[in-house]
Design a protein around this motif. Structure first.
Motif, PDB file in Angstrom:
ATOM      1  N   ARG A  22      12.026  -4.544  -7.704  1.00 39.88           N
ATOM      2  CA  ARG A  22      11.043  -3.826  -8.512  1.00 39.88           C
ATOM      3  C   ARG A  22      11.400  -2.344  -8.538  1.00 39.88           C
ATOM      4  O   ARG A  22      11.530  -1.730  -7.480  1.00 39.88           O
ATOM      5  CB  ARG A  22       9.637  -4.016  -7.948  1.00 39.88           C
ATOM      6  CG  ARG A  22       9.047  -5.398  -8.156  1.00 39.88           C
ATOM      7  CD  ARG A  22       7.653  -5.481  -7.566  1.00 39.88           C
ATOM      8  NE  ARG A  22       7.669  -5.469  -6.116  1.00 39.88           N
ATOM      9  CZ  ARG A  22       6.592  -5.281  -5.352  1.00 39.88           C
ATOM     10  NH1 ARG A  22       5.424  -5.056  -5.915  1.00 39.88           N
ATOM     11  NH2 ARG A  22       6.693  -5.312  -4.028  1.00 39.88           N
ATOM     12  N   ASP A  23      11.554  -1.778  -9.719  1.00 39.70           N
ATOM     13  CA  ASP A  23      11.820  -0.353  -9.845  1.00 39.70           C
ATOM     14  C   ASP A  23      10.498   0.402  -9.766  1.00 39.70           C
ATOM     15  O   ASP A  23       9.612   0.197 -10.606  1.00 39.70           O
ATOM     16  CB  ASP A  23      12.525  -0.045 -11.162  1.00 39.70           C
ATOM     17  CG  ASP A  23      13.970  -0.531 -11.174  1.00 39.70           C
ATOM     18  OD1 ASP A  23      14.467  -0.929 -10.105  1.00 39.70           O
ATOM     19  OD2 ASP A  23      14.596  -0.517 -12.246  1.00 39.70           O
ATOM     20  N   LEU A  24      10.389   1.283  -8.786  1.00 36.34           N
ATOM     21  CA  LEU A  24       9.137   2.001  -8.571  1.00 36.34           C
ATOM     22  C   LEU A  24       9.062   3.271  -9.396  1.00 36.34           C
ATOM     23  O   LEU A  24       8.015   3.601  -9.948  1.00 36.34           O
ATOM     24  CB  LEU A  24       8.977   2.349  -7.084  1.00 36.34           C
ATOM     25  CG  LEU A  24       9.002   1.179  -6.099  1.00 36.34           C
ATOM     26  CD1 LEU A  24       8.690   1.680  -4.697  1.00 36.34           C
ATOM     27  CD2 LEU A  24       8.015   0.099  -6.516  1.00 36.34           C
ATOM     28  N   ALA A  52       0.819  -1.211   0.000  1.00 32.69           N
ATOM     29  CA  ALA A  52       0.000   0.000   0.000  1.00 32.69           C
ATOM     30  C   ALA A  52       0.854   1.263   0.000  1.00 32.69           C
ATOM     31  O   ALA A  52       0.415   2.317  -0.484  1.00 32.69           O
ATOM     32  CB  ALA A  52      -0.938  -0.005   1.206  1.00 32.69           C
ATOM     33  N   LEU A  53       2.075   1.179   0.527  1.00 40.25           N
ATOM     34  CA  LEU A  53       2.955   2.350   0.600  1.00 40.25           C
ATOM     35  C   LEU A  53       3.690   2.614  -0.711  1.00 40.25           C
ATOM     36  O   LEU A  53       4.352   3.647  -0.851  1.00 40.25           O
ATOM     37  CB  LEU A  53       3.966   2.165   1.734  1.00 40.25           C
ATOM     38  CG  LEU A  53       3.367   2.189   3.144  1.00 40.25           C
ATOM     39  CD1 LEU A  53       4.412   1.752   4.177  1.00 40.25           C
ATOM     40  CD2 LEU A  53       2.818   3.572   3.488  1.00 40.25           C
ATOM     41  N   ILE A  54       3.558   1.718  -1.682  1.00 35.42           N
ATOM     42  CA  ILE A  54       4.234   1.918  -2.965  1.00 35.42           C
ATOM     43  C   ILE A  54       3.680   3.141  -3.697  1.00 35.42           C
ATOM     44  O   ILE A  54       4.444   3.966  -4.212  1.00 35.42           O
ATOM     45  CB  ILE A  54       4.118   0.658  -3.839  1.00 35.42           C
ATOM     46  CG1 ILE A  54       5.038  -0.433  -3.301  1.00 35.42           C
ATOM     47  CG2 ILE A  54       4.471   0.975  -5.300  1.00 35.42           C
ATOM     48  CD1 ILE A  54       4.948  -1.748  -4.050  1.00 35.42           C
ATOM     49  N   ALA A  55       2.365   3.273  -3.754  1.00 38.81           N
ATOM     50  CA  ALA A  55       1.764   4.397  -4.491  1.00 38.81           C
ATOM     51  C   ALA A  55       2.212   5.748  -3.942  1.00 38.81           C
ATOM     52  O   ALA A  55       2.656   6.612  -4.709  1.00 38.81           O
ATOM     53  CB  ALA A  55       0.246   4.271  -4.503  1.00 38.81           C
ATOM     54  N   PRO A  87       9.304  -0.640   0.581  1.00 39.22           N
ATOM     55  CA  PRO A  87       8.523   0.540   0.207  1.00 39.22           C
ATOM     56  C   PRO A  87       8.388   1.594   1.304  1.00 39.22           C
ATOM     57  O   PRO A  87       8.489   2.796   1.024  1.00 39.22           O
ATOM     58  CB  PRO A  87       7.159  -0.052  -0.184  1.00 39.22           C
ATOM     59  CG  PRO A  87       7.504  -1.403  -0.722  1.00 39.22           C
ATOM     60  CD  PRO A  87       8.634  -1.890   0.158  1.00 39.22           C
ATOM     61  N   GLY A  88       8.168   1.162   2.545  1.00 36.67           N
ATOM     62  CA  GLY A  88       8.049   2.135   3.630  1.00 36.67           C
ATOM     63  C   GLY A  88       9.311   2.948   3.817  1.00 36.67           C
ATOM     64  O   GLY A  88       9.257   4.168   4.043  1.00 36.67           O
ATOM     65  N   THR A  97      16.728   6.137  -8.997  1.00 41.28           N
ATOM     66  CA  THR A  97      15.720   5.087  -9.113  1.00 41.28           C
ATOM     67  C   THR A  97      15.459   4.500  -7.726  1.00 41.28           C
ATOM     68  O   THR A  97      16.400   4.152  -7.011  1.00 41.28           O
ATOM     69  CB  THR A  97      16.186   3.963 -10.057  1.00 41.28           C
ATOM     70  OG1 THR A  97      16.334   4.483 -11.379  1.00 41.28           O
ATOM     71  CG2 THR A  97      15.173   2.812 -10.079  1.00 41.28           C
ATOM     72  N   LEU A  98      14.190   4.417  -7.372  1.00 43.01           N
ATOM     73  CA  LEU A  98      13.806   3.744  -6.136  1.00 43.01           C
ATOM     74  C   LEU A  98      13.486   2.294  -6.475  1.00 43.01           C
ATOM     75  O   LEU A  98      12.623   2.022  -7.314  1.00 43.01           O
ATOM     76  CB  LEU A  98      12.591   4.417  -5.493  1.00 43.01           C
ATOM     77  CG  LEU A  98      12.747   5.894  -5.108  1.00 43.01           C
ATOM     78  CD1 LEU A  98      11.512   6.359  -4.329  1.00 43.01           C
ATOM     79  CD2 LEU A  98      13.999   6.146  -4.313  1.00 43.01           C
TER      80      LEU A  98
END
Length: 210
Positions: free
Chosen positions: A159-161, A131-134, A176-177, A152-153
């Motif tokens: 996974r490249d966000l 959920a914290l990815i968006a 992600p957090g 790049t995160l």
């Protein structure tokens, strides 16, 4: 319960535990100062422009400081209750408040930590991490656009966000957090960097956040 509501409840519990004078990662703010910010953000819509627009920041800070002089227990109850019916944040709570509650919860949890120290984060569920990815994506597009490198995160599972900025490539790797906290300019944060040493140093030193 939404993830935003879960984080809100956890933040309230943590605030009760640490007390109003506890340090936070928000420079110059105690836990009570941070609590006042959260309450004012949801209950005084007239202060919203000052969060993003410097010309209105004085009014926002004046209202926040006034709230911070009030009752700790009352503000805790107000935060726990969520946005009031008249708040624009009421109908978008699950989206608009997830990052807000999560990041400020970590501000309190990590408040006494040194920015340069190694930090062991609390365990988050896989569902919350997803959920914290968006918000990590959307926030980084704003906070990293002036980065001295092409950042790049990347998640721990490769996974490249998002990729933001120009220049030498730097990859920031974390859950992600932690990537969200990095995008907000918080430290300490549990991420690792991959790239040219000078470029990495420049990214780490660059100002991030709103």
């Amino acid at each position: 319960m939404t993830f935003a509501q879960d984080e809100r409840a956890a933040l309230v519990d943590t605030l009760r535990s640490v007390g109003p004078e506890a340090p936070t990662l928000c420079a110059g703010w105690t836990a009570k100062d941070l609590l006042a910010h959260l309450v004012v953000r949801e209950r005084r819509p007239d202060t919203a422009p000052g969060i993003m627009i410097p010309a209105f920041a004085g009014h926002t800070e004046k209202v926040r400081a006034g709230a911070a002089a009030g009752s700790w227990d009352t503000m805790l109850e107000q935060l726990a209750g969520g946005p009031p019916l008249y708040s624009p944040l009421k109908v978008v709570d699950r989206w608009a408040n997830l990052a807000e509650m999560f990041v400020h919860h970590e501000d309190v949890l990590r408040g006494a930590a040194r920015p340069d120290q190694t930090w062991t984060p609390r365990e988050l569920s896989a569902e919350l991490q997803e959920a914290l990815i968006a918000p990590a994506k959307s926030m980084s597009k704003m906070t990293l656009k002036g980065s001295p490198a092409r950042v790049t995160l990347r998640t721990r599972d490769a996974r490249d966000l998002v990729t933001v900025g120009t220049g030498p490539e730097v990859i920031v790797i974390g859950h992600p957090g932690e990537l969200l906290l990095f995008a907000f300019g918080r430290a300490p944060v549990d991420v690792v960097f991959d790239g040219d040493d000078q470029a990495v140093a420049a990214v780490r030193a660059a100002k991030r956040g709103l």
